[in-house]
Motif scaffolding. Structure first.
Motif, PDB file in Angstrom:
ATOM      1  N   HIS A   1      20.684 -50.890 -36.236  1.00 34.75           N
ATOM      2  CA  HIS A   1      21.117 -51.429 -34.986  1.00 34.75           C
ATOM      3  C   HIS A   1      20.797 -52.877 -34.987  1.00 34.75           C
ATOM      4  N   VAL A   2      21.589 -53.561 -33.945  1.00 33.05           N
ATOM      5  CA  VAL A   2      21.492 -55.065 -33.952  1.00 33.05           C
ATOM      6  C   VAL A   2      21.099 -55.493 -32.777  1.00 33.05           C
ATOM      7  N   LEU A   3      20.210 -56.372 -32.559  1.00 31.78           N
ATOM      8  CA  LEU A   3      19.880 -56.958 -31.531  1.00 31.78           C
ATOM      9  C   LEU A   3      20.483 -58.600 -31.533  1.00 31.78           C
ATOM     10  N   THR A   4      21.223 -58.812 -30.566  1.00 28.26           N
ATOM     11  CA  THR A   4      21.622 -60.185 -30.483  1.00 28.26           C
ATOM     12  C   THR A   4      20.762 -61.017 -29.401  1.00 28.26           C
ATOM     13  N   PRO A   5      20.536 -62.197 -29.917  1.00 27.38           N
ATOM     14  CA  PRO A   5      19.709 -63.145 -28.735  1.00 27.38           C
ATOM     15  C   PRO A   5      20.796 -63.652 -27.903  1.00 27.38           C
ATOM     16  N   PRO A   6      20.405 -63.855 -26.483  1.00 34.11           N
ATOM     17  CA  PRO A   6      19.025 -63.561 -25.685  1.00 34.11           C
ATOM     18  C   PRO A   6      18.968 -61.845 -25.602  1.00 34.11           C
ATOM     19  N   PHE A   7      17.917 -61.525 -25.992  1.00 36.50           N
ATOM     20  CA  PHE A   7      17.555 -60.071 -26.230  1.00 36.50           C
ATOM     21  C   PHE A   7      17.646 -59.304 -24.954  1.00 36.50           C
ATOM     22  N   ASP A   8      18.321 -58.247 -25.038  1.00 40.41           N
ATOM     23  CA  ASP A   8      18.078 -57.320 -23.815  1.00 40.41           C
ATOM     24  C   ASP A   8      17.199 -56.244 -23.845  1.00 40.41           C
ATOM     25  N   ALA A   9      16.134 -56.587 -22.919  1.00 34.77           N
ATOM     26  CA  ALA A   9      14.857 -55.703 -22.880  1.00 34.77           C
ATOM     27  C   ALA A   9      15.305 -54.189 -22.791  1.00 34.77           C
ATOM     28  N   GLU A  10      16.379 -53.761 -22.014  1.00 31.79           N
ATOM     29  CA  GLU A  10      16.661 -52.625 -21.793  1.00 31.79           C
ATOM     30  C   GLU A  10      16.935 -51.898 -23.001  1.00 31.79           C
ATOM     31  N   LYS A  11      18.031 -52.701 -24.017  1.00 29.25           N
ATOM     32  CA  LYS A  11      18.350 -52.047 -25.192  1.00 29.25           C
ATOM     33  C   LYS A  11      17.147 -51.797 -26.229  1.00 29.25           C
ATOM     34  N   LEU A  12      16.200 -52.738 -26.161  1.00 28.94           N
ATOM     35  CA  LEU A  12      15.122 -52.782 -27.021  1.00 28.94           C
ATOM     36  C   LEU A  12      14.409 -51.540 -26.703  1.00 28.94           C
ATOM     37  N   LYS A  13      13.980 -51.500 -25.448  1.00 28.66           N
ATOM     38  CA  LYS A  13      13.291 -50.007 -24.792  1.00 28.66           C
ATOM     39  C   LYS A  13      14.108 -48.933 -25.258  1.00 28.66           C
ATOM     40  N   GLU A  14      15.393 -48.616 -25.183  1.00 31.50           N
ATOM     41  CA  GLU A  14      16.290 -47.908 -25.668  1.00 31.50           C
ATOM     42  C   GLU A  14      15.609 -47.391 -27.203  1.00 31.50           C
ATOM     43  N   LEU A  15      15.717 -48.203 -28.116  1.00 33.19           N
ATOM     44  CA  LEU A  15      15.452 -48.146 -29.496  1.00 33.19           C
ATOM     45  C   LEU A  15      14.210 -47.596 -29.642  1.00 33.19           C
ATOM     46  N   ILE A  16      13.116 -48.224 -28.918  1.00 40.89           N
ATOM     47  CA  ILE A  16      11.827 -47.650 -28.928  1.00 40.89           C
ATOM     48  C   ILE A  16      11.527 -46.243 -28.656  1.00 40.89           C
ATOM     49  N   ASP A  17      12.196 -45.976 -27.606  1.00 38.46           N
ATOM     50  CA  ASP A  17      12.034 -44.465 -27.051  1.00 38.46           C
ATOM     51  C   ASP A  17      12.856 -43.659 -27.878  1.00 38.46           C
ATOM     52  N   HIS A  18      13.910 -44.001 -28.541  1.00 38.98           N
ATOM     53  CA  HIS A  18      14.376 -43.103 -29.602  1.00 38.98           C
ATOM     54  C   HIS A  18      13.623 -42.865 -30.582  1.00 38.98           C
ATOM     55  N   LYS A  19      12.982 -43.914 -31.100  1.00 40.78           N
ATOM     56  CA  LYS A  19      12.102 -43.876 -32.353  1.00 40.78           C
ATOM     57  C   LYS A  19      10.851 -42.868 -32.037  1.00 40.78           C
ATOM     58  N   LEU A  20      10.333 -42.984 -30.777  1.00 38.30           N
ATOM     59  CA  LEU A  20       9.354 -42.154 -30.444  1.00 38.30           C
ATOM     60  C   LEU A  20       9.580 -40.686 -30.442  1.00 38.30           C
ATOM     61  N   GLN A  21      11.071 -40.652 -29.940  1.00 39.01           N
ATOM     62  CA  GLN A  21      11.348 -39.041 -29.589  1.00 39.01           C
ATOM     63  C   GLN A  21      11.704 -38.651 -30.914  1.00 39.01           C
ATOM     64  N   SER A  22      12.195 -39.514 -31.939  1.00 43.91           N
ATOM     65  CA  SER A  22      12.519 -38.682 -33.313  1.00 43.91           C
ATOM     66  C   SER A  22      11.158 -38.591 -33.875  1.00 43.91           C
ATOM     67  N   MET A  23       9.982 -39.266 -33.911  1.00 46.39           N
ATOM     68  CA  MET A  23       8.736 -39.006 -34.434  1.00 46.39           C
ATOM     69  C   MET A  23       8.100 -37.816 -33.718  1.00 46.39           C
ATOM     70  N   LYS A  24       8.441 -37.455 -32.515  1.00 45.71           N
ATOM     71  CA  LYS A  24       7.922 -36.175 -31.850  1.00 45.71           C
ATOM     72  C   LYS A  24       8.580 -34.969 -32.519  1.00 45.71           C
ATOM     73  N   THR A  25      10.023 -35.082 -32.769  1.00 46.58           N
ATOM     74  CA  THR A  25      10.763 -34.036 -33.275  1.00 46.58           C
ATOM     75  C   THR A  25      10.161 -33.749 -34.784  1.00 46.58           C
TER      76      THR A  25
END
Length: 761
Positions: free
Chosen positions: A736-760
């Motif tokens: 993925h790519v994050l472009t400044p200024p950072f979108d908090a919603e997009k960063l949250k989606e990346l973290i949630d996706h990572k946590l979901q994949s760890m549970k799987t």
């Protein structure tokens, strides 16, 4: 409740309450006093209704005076006269004259004549209550000798009255009587005899049947309808009323009112009561009229007070609204407001002063905003400068430290040059620590670090820290000991890294200022009421020079040491204790100091057993931290307590934005900007959710982040920081790519996706 209503009620209370209190407290007293005075006057008026009895008794006195002037013939002729026939004849004619003049006065039951020796010379009495006077065989009763003597000494026309004496008949009915005594004078001034008139009170009562005659026992006197009854039974409460021995008014709703007068006195001082039915007192009507008139007068007054208070309230409410709106504009909009109040003069002056104040406030506020912006810009430049300069200094300084270390350990150089290399290495380490302190202080000022809480073995943490610092102590020939004052040191929930850093700073500080002896670390648990919120106490006691009392309050300030000689002698910047105190506050604790000059110093870290972010540290010891503008986050604040994100970047703006977002989600941001820091971060935190990499840092040959991650077999999600157009995504290294200024919603989606994949997985 609105201010207008409060003011109106207040005015009404101030106007009405005093009046009501005056009426409530004064009127009853006034009416009672008026009633008492009027009652006494009314009783005296009613007493005047007994003037017929008074006139009757006055007539009996006059009758006695007439008998004293016209005594029986024996007194005139003389008791020693030899012409007894003449005296008897004269007495018969005298008896006829008495019956003719006083025969119908049935209350007079006896007439007696007594000489100076108190012997009866002649007497007349009635056989029955209605029979005429005649000379009987039984002599009438006579008063006591004292009264007779007083009568002998009395002057002409004087009539003395004896007390009432009472005798009971066979039926137990009382028969009270009294005597009227008058002196009989001859030609000289001395009395030669006395005339005694006996009055039957019962006969007097029979003459005045509308009047009640009662003795002290409540028995009726005279031939009345109630003769067989008792007055105290017929008139309830009369016995108590008559104990006052004064004119009294008995009242009953059914029987009306009866006035009782103590008309006569007996020999033993008890009164003989006379009562008559009287009409209702007019004071009740007077009282009702007063109340009605008072209400009629008070009602218009209250209505007037209401209208006046309402008008005043409207005026005050208008001024209050104008003042409130004006102040709101001054505070919220920083506007210049003109308070144009015309009257009164004092209010007009206040309005003018407020208008001038609003103009001054608006001008000062504009200047303050401008100055604040300049300070923020200057602070930003300072932070960027410190970060850039310190990073630039660390690279050549690392080379100097490595080379100086090699030189001081080289066998090819002589001892003098090795000592010089050692001096260079020591100075370089000091400079390195200085740069680290400045960077850490700058970071603390720029953002608030959220603690990463975990269950910590306190004893093991202290032992590890001691072993880390022991070589430095051995180098100065100082002892470093631990003492645990309890058998079992409990586990605590705190930020492991921050507590280690605090201990390292305190141990380094103690090492610097201790020349001989050593340092002791002790642990104590205190559950007393004073320390119940921070029961864990870790003390660092040294045997150094100590700190004067006047310097102890300032020792935790940044760039502050005991005095200038300390800096010249031992060096340092005075940042270590300030940073330690800030870190202690971040984990819910505090550091206290106990020291005396020449006796060393003891720094005590007080911590809770389980730190809760809801418990704020004491305001008195919490250093002020500059407030930062909040980052843009989602409406519902997520919570990722205990998670980590690695940020490989040296751009201050990027670090500030990402740190603010992550700290609000309780995510610990681990920052690395060179190869060594990246290696340490990968070893200490292998479970990071994301790794954010600024490729510009690697392009400047400062590090090879991707190579290091692959070298460590580090499994994580790589996110590039930069412009998406200039990043090569074909290598699939970056997901993925994050472009400044950072979108908090997009960063949250990346973290949630990572946590979901760890549970799987």
């Amino acid at each position: 409740m609105r201010l207008r209503t409060v003011i109106l009620l207040t005015l009404l209370l101030f106007a009405v309450v005093p009046t009501l209190l005056f009426v409530a407290f004064s009127f009853p007293l006034m009416f009672d006093r008026m009633q008492s005075v009027y009652h006494q006057a009314h009783l005296q008026t009613l007493r005047a209704d007994f003037r017929d009895l008074d006139e009757h008794l006055a007539g009996r006195r006059e009758m006695t005076r007439v008998l004293a002037k016209l005594p029986e013939p024996g007194v005139v002729i003389g008791a020693n006269s030899t012409d007894q026939a003449r005296i008897n004849d004269s007495r018969q004619r005298y008896t006829g004259w008495v019956n003719a003049v006083f025969g119908e006065q049935l209350d007079v039951v006896g007439i007696s004549f007594i000489d100076r020796d108190e012997k009866k010379s002649f007497w007349l009495s009635r056989e029955t209550s209605t029979s005429p006077f005649s000379q009987t065989q039984v002599q009438p009763d006579q008063p006591d000798s004292r009264l007779l003597q007083d009568a002998m000494e009395a002057g002409r026309s004087r009539v003395l009255v004896s007390p009432v004496y009472t005798s009971d008949d066979e039926q137990g009915r009382p028969h009270p009587r009294m005597h009227l005594v008058a002196p009989i004078h001859a030609n000289d001034e001395k009395a030669v005899a006395l005339v005694i008139t006996t009055i039957d009170i019962g006969g007097l009562a029979n003459a005045y049947r509308s009047t009640l005659w009662v003795d002290v026992k409540g028995r009726y006197i005279g031939a009345t309808e109630q003769a067989g009854n008792n007055a105290f039974d017929d008139y309830v409460g009369l016995e108590t009323l008559l104990t006052g021995n004064r004119i009294s008014l008995w009242q009953d709703p059914d029987k009306g009112q009866i006035i009782w007068i103590p008309m006569f006195r007996s020999a033993d001082g008890e009164p003989l009561w006379v009562g008559r039915v009287v009409g209702q007192s007019p004071f009740t009507d007077l009282l009702q009229n007063l109340l009605v008139r008072g209400l009629l007068i008070s009602l218009p007054v209250l209505i007037g007070i209401w209208f006046v208070a309402r008008r005043v309230t409207r005026s005050i409410d208008s001024i209050g609204n104008s003042l409130g709106q004006g102040v709101q504009r001054i505070v919220s909009d920083n506007s210049e407001v003109n308070f144009n109040w015309k009257r009164p003069i004092e209010l007009k002056e206040v309005g003018e002063n407020l208008s001038r104040l609003s103009v001054t406030h608006a001008r000062n506020q504009r200047n303050l905003v401008s100055h604040t912006q300049e300070l923020e810009e200057s602070n930003r430049f300072k932070s960027e400068f410190l970060a850039n300069v310190s990073h630039e200094l660390k690279t050549p300084l690392n080379s100097i430290l490595v080379l100086s270390k090699l030189l001081k350990e080289s066998e090819e150089l002589d001892s003098q040059k090795r000592e010089q290399a050692a001096v260079i290495n020591t100075a370089g380490r000091d400079l390195y620590r200085l740069i680290e302190n400045i960077l850490e202080l700058s970071l603390l000022e720029r953002m608030e670090q959220s603690p990463s809480l975990e269950e910590t073995d306190l004893k093991q943490l202290i032992l590890d820290t001691v072993e880390l610092m022991r070589p430095q102590y051995e180098e100065k020939s100082l002892t470093l000991e631990t003492r645990f004052d309890i058998a079992s040191v409990p586990m605590i929930v705190t930020d492991n890294n921050k507590l280690k850093q605090i201990l390292r700073n305190l141990l380094a500080n103690a090492l610097k200022f201790t020349e001989q002896g050593g340092v002791t670390i002790s642990v104590n648990i205190d559950y007393s009421e004073v320390s119940h919120s921070q029961p864990v106490h870790i003390s660092v006691q040294d045997t150094g020079m100590g700190i004067p009392a006047e310097e102890q309050k300032r020792i935790f300030e940044a760039f502050r040491q005991a005095d200038g000689s300390i800096r010249r002698r031992f060096g340092g910047t005075g940042l270590g204790l300030n940073i330690s105190q800030r870190l202690a506050h971040m984990i819910g604790g505090k550091i206290s100091l106990d020291s005396k000059p020449g006796e060393g110093a003891r720094f005590t870290i007080s911590l809770p057993l389980e730190y809760s972010p809801l418990i704020a540290p004491d305001e008195e010891t919490t250093p002020a931290v500059e407030e930062q503008a909040p980052a843009v986050v989602t409406e519902k604040m997520p919570d990722y307590q205990g998670k980590h994100v690695l940020i490989i970047d040296d751009d201050v703006d990027n670090l500030l934005q990402l740190s603010r977002i992550l700290s609000q989600w309780n995510i610990e941001a681990i920052i690395a900007s060179d190869d060594e820091e990246i290696r340490e971060a990968l070893v200490e935190n292998p479970d990071c959710l994301l790794t954010l990499v600024n490729l510009k840092l690697c392009e400047s040959n400062k590090c090879d982040s991707i190579h290091l991650i692959e070298e460590q077999s580090y499994q994580c999600t790589l996110v590039a920081i930069g412009d998406e157009e200039h990043i090569d995504m074909s290598s699939k290294r970056f997901e993925h790519v994050l472009t400044p200024p950072f979108d908090a919603e997009k960063l949250k989606e990346l973290i949630d996706h990572k946590l979901q994949s760890m549970k799987t997985d």
